[in-house]
Scaffold this motif. Sequence first.
Motif, PDB file in Angstrom:
ATOM      1  N   ILE A  29      95.844 -35.616 101.058  1.00  0.00           N
ATOM      2  CA  ILE A  29      96.505 -34.929 101.452  1.00  0.00           C
ATOM      3  C   ILE A  29      97.779 -35.055 102.386  1.00  0.00           C
ATOM      4  O   ILE A  29      98.097 -36.120 102.878  1.00  0.00           O
ATOM      5  CB  ILE A  29      95.644 -33.754 102.335  1.00  0.00           C
ATOM      6  CG1 ILE A  29      95.490 -34.555 103.893  1.00  0.00           C
ATOM      7  CG2 ILE A  29      94.528 -33.397 101.829  1.00  0.00           C
ATOM      8  CD1 ILE A  29      94.908 -33.504 104.692  1.00  0.00           C
ATOM      9  N   ILE A  59      83.062 -25.724 105.470  1.00  0.00           N
ATOM     10  CA  ILE A  59      83.791 -24.696 104.384  1.00  0.00           C
ATOM     11  C   ILE A  59      83.316 -23.320 104.832  1.00  0.00           C
ATOM     12  O   ILE A  59      83.983 -22.494 105.111  1.00  0.00           O
ATOM     13  CB  ILE A  59      83.218 -25.203 103.072  1.00  0.00           C
ATOM     14  CG1 ILE A  59      83.932 -26.304 102.709  1.00  0.00           C
ATOM     15  CG2 ILE A  59      83.834 -23.963 102.108  1.00  0.00           C
ATOM     16  CD1 ILE A  59      85.530 -26.454 102.472  1.00  0.00           C
ATOM     17  N   VAL A  70      90.095 -27.944 104.997  1.00  0.00           N
ATOM     18  CA  VAL A  70      89.859 -29.177 104.310  1.00  0.00           C
ATOM     19  C   VAL A  70      88.703 -29.972 104.940  1.00  0.00           C
ATOM     20  O   VAL A  70      88.965 -30.240 106.108  1.00  0.00           O
ATOM     21  CB  VAL A  70      91.221 -29.966 104.407  1.00  0.00           C
ATOM     22  CG1 VAL A  70      90.961 -31.432 103.525  1.00  0.00           C
ATOM     23  CG2 VAL A  70      92.499 -29.019 103.927  1.00  0.00           C
ATOM     24  N   ASP A  71      87.721 -30.198 104.329  1.00  0.00           N
ATOM     25  CA  ASP A  71      86.497 -31.061 104.656  1.00  0.00           C
ATOM     26  C   ASP A  71      86.831 -32.361 104.433  1.00  0.00           C
ATOM     27  O   ASP A  71      86.387 -32.691 103.508  1.00  0.00           O
ATOM     28  CB  ASP A  71      85.119 -30.299 104.450  1.00  0.00           C
ATOM     29  CG  ASP A  71      83.973 -30.937 105.023  1.00  0.00           C
ATOM     30  OD1 ASP A  71      84.212 -32.277 105.092  1.00  0.00           O
ATOM     31  OD2 ASP A  71      83.031 -30.186 105.737  1.00  0.00           O
ATOM     32  N   ARG A  94      88.103 -25.627  95.856  1.00  0.00           N
ATOM     33  CA  ARG A  94      88.603 -26.606  94.870  1.00  0.00           C
ATOM     34  C   ARG A  94      87.401 -27.522  94.193  1.00  0.00           C
ATOM     35  O   ARG A  94      86.339 -27.689  94.784  1.00  0.00           O
ATOM     36  CB  ARG A  94      89.292 -27.801  95.808  1.00  0.00           C
ATOM     37  CG  ARG A  94      89.881 -28.783  94.948  1.00  0.00           C
ATOM     38  CD  ARG A  94      90.625 -30.006  95.814  1.00  0.00           C
ATOM     39  NE  ARG A  94      89.825 -30.600  96.642  1.00  0.00           N
ATOM     40  CZ  ARG A  94      90.073 -31.500  97.639  1.00  0.00           C
ATOM     41  NH1 ARG A  94      91.461 -31.668  97.838  1.00  0.00           N
ATOM     42  NH2 ARG A  94      89.351 -32.095  98.474  1.00  0.00           N
ATOM     43  N   LEU A 143      99.505 -29.817 101.980  1.00  0.00           N
ATOM     44  CA  LEU A 143      98.982 -28.956 102.460  1.00  0.00           C
ATOM     45  C   LEU A 143      99.955 -27.720 103.020  1.00  0.00           C
ATOM     46  O   LEU A 143      99.862 -26.533 103.128  1.00  0.00           O
ATOM     47  CB  LEU A 143      98.094 -29.071 103.905  1.00  0.00           C
ATOM     48  CG  LEU A 143      97.031 -29.912 103.495  1.00  0.00           C
ATOM     49  CD1 LEU A 143      95.839 -30.102 104.488  1.00  0.00           C
ATOM     50  CD2 LEU A 143      95.957 -29.504 102.403  1.00  0.00           C
ATOM     51  N   CYS A 173      90.901 -37.105  97.635  1.00  0.00           N
ATOM     52  CA  CYS A 173      90.918 -36.394  98.989  1.00  0.00           C
ATOM     53  C   CYS A 173      92.486 -36.780  99.541  1.00  0.00           C
ATOM     54  O   CYS A 173      92.353 -36.792 100.893  1.00  0.00           O
ATOM     55  CB  CYS A 173      89.858 -36.920  99.724  1.00  0.00           C
ATOM     56  SG  CYS A 173      88.285 -36.394  99.094  1.00  0.00           S
ATOM     57  N   ASN A 180      88.029 -33.079 110.077  1.00  0.00           N
ATOM     58  CA  ASN A 180      88.157 -31.988 109.107  1.00  0.00           C
ATOM     59  C   ASN A 180      89.385 -30.863 109.726  1.00  0.00           C
ATOM     60  O   ASN A 180      89.169 -30.947 110.904  1.00  0.00           O
ATOM     61  CB  ASN A 180      86.559 -31.137 109.052  1.00  0.00           C
ATOM     62  CG  ASN A 180      85.707 -32.213 108.610  1.00  0.00           C
ATOM     63  OD1 ASN A 180      85.984 -32.953 107.579  1.00  0.00           O
ATOM     64  ND2 ASN A 180      84.463 -32.099 109.210  1.00  0.00           N
ATOM     65  N   GLN A 236      87.770 -28.482  99.752  1.00  0.00           N
ATOM     66  CA  GLN A 236      88.899 -27.848 100.073  1.00  0.00           C
ATOM     67  C   GLN A 236      88.885 -26.187  99.784  1.00  0.00           C
ATOM     68  O   GLN A 236      88.223 -25.914  98.540  1.00  0.00           O
ATOM     69  CB  GLN A 236      90.213 -28.375  99.558  1.00  0.00           C
ATOM     70  CG  GLN A 236      91.576 -27.725 100.003  1.00  0.00           C
ATOM     71  CD  GLN A 236      92.660 -28.791  99.833  1.00  0.00           C
ATOM     72  OE1 GLN A 236      92.757 -29.744  99.937  1.00  0.00           O
ATOM     73  NE2 GLN A 236      93.790 -28.050  98.930  1.00  0.00           N
ATOM     74  N   LEU A 246      93.084 -21.881 105.523  1.00  0.00           N
ATOM     75  CA  LEU A 246      92.994 -23.073 104.537  1.00  0.00           C
ATOM     76  C   LEU A 246      92.220 -24.182 105.426  1.00  0.00           C
ATOM     77  O   LEU A 246      92.544 -24.771 106.256  1.00  0.00           O
ATOM     78  CB  LEU A 246      94.315 -23.731 104.167  1.00  0.00           C
ATOM     79  CG  LEU A 246      94.366 -25.135 103.548  1.00  0.00           C
ATOM     80  CD1 LEU A 246      93.794 -24.865 102.330  1.00  0.00           C
ATOM     81  CD2 LEU A 246      95.897 -25.341 103.173  1.00  0.00           C
ATOM     82  N   SER A 290      97.270 -31.034  96.929  1.00  0.00           N
ATOM     83  CA  SER A 290      97.171 -31.973  98.188  1.00  0.00           C
ATOM     84  C   SER A 290      98.347 -31.802  99.242  1.00  0.00           C
ATOM     85  O   SER A 290      98.192 -32.130 100.289  1.00  0.00           O
ATOM     86  CB  SER A 290      97.267 -33.417  97.607  1.00  0.00           C
ATOM     87  OG  SER A 290      98.409 -33.797  97.042  1.00  0.00           O
ATOM     88  N   CYS A 342      85.221 -34.365 101.183  1.00  0.00           N
ATOM     89  CA  CYS A 342      86.184 -34.011  99.988  1.00  0.00           C
ATOM     90  C   CYS A 342      86.345 -32.600  99.606  1.00  0.00           C
ATOM     91  O   CYS A 342      86.035 -32.570  98.232  1.00  0.00           O
ATOM     92  CB  CYS A 342      86.039 -35.251  99.049  1.00  0.00           C
ATOM     93  SG  CYS A 342      87.393 -35.302  97.898  1.00  0.00           S
TER      94      CYS A 342
END
Length: 353
Positions: free
Chosen positions: A311, A148, A80-81, A104, A55, A309, A328, A87, A78, A53, A85
């Motif tokens: 981070i 993603i 992260v949506d 993930r 980042l 979720c 996002n 990654q 990298l 988590s 939730c």
Amino acid sequence: MGKIKWLLLIICSCFVVLSGGRELKVKHKDHLPIYNHTLATILVEYASAVYMSDLTELFTWTCSRCDDLTKGFEIIELVVDIQHCLQGFVGVAKDINAIVIAFRGTQEHSIQNWIEDLFWKQLDLNYPDMPDAMVHHGFYYAYHNTTIRPAILTAVKRAEKFYGTMNIMVTGHSMGGAMAAFCGLDLAVNHRAQNVQVMTFGQPRIGNAAFASRYKKLVPNTIRVTNEHDIVPHYPPYYRHFSQKTYHHFAREVWLYSTGLGSLVYKVEKVCDGSGEDPSCSNSVTGNSISDHLAYYGVELCGETSRSCKIIMDPRIMDYGITDFRGNLVLSRDPAVPLLKLNTQLDNDRNPL
């Protein structure tokens, strides 16, 4: 005749000596992929790291899971949506000469709740030459209809432009494995990639038998690793008497299990047949274990906390990031430019999001 027998014995002995210490590789006549234990132990570490988590540590590859067999990995992107939730990351592993993509697994709920709430509805798959293929709606959506996919594909193009042609290895655990499978198919079919390899851990079923059959031909270098009584590979359920109508795994499976008695227990890595539903592999046991789902090859495959979720990120890392109106986040770097060295120890500058 005696001399011939002795000669054959000497030749066989030489083969035994020469093969000593080499990694066991199994190849079958059905042209399914060869299982490579060493590669599996490398890729499972990437599948574990993508759960991190923090980042900043993940993007700079300094996290607690970003070492050992993956040391020296260079992340290019990298993503992260937050909304869904999800990654994933794309980077280059020079030691195995490959672009590595990792997704993930489930974070939103506990595994048990995820199993109970699983959206099993099948969706017609609009892919070339797959007229009868149907896939899991939720898993397909997670890869194809979120932030993603575009971020991953853009990063792969940048990596190939800078490093040239490389193998592409896609991995993930649990739902991340399902997304990895769809990513591998996407790269092979829609982007004409010729060098795609997919290896997943604890992956659920994602399509029907028609899909599984075509997937095996379109992405032949695919391995699904299952572990002991892991509950997730048994879902959505497969009904042998209605094999063409229900969900169906694609080949090839490698089943990890223990055998022996007392202190003489040892691990077995069984390379299964080409059916995808080998009755002598994970289908031979009851899939009822969550703990078997959360560790493969002794590597932890889950988030650091139960909070979904969450981070953490150093504000300075946003120099590499862009966010959309939903929050996002995509962190990107130019492979030609060295990454800014940051103090990745937790401090007061960190902002939990």
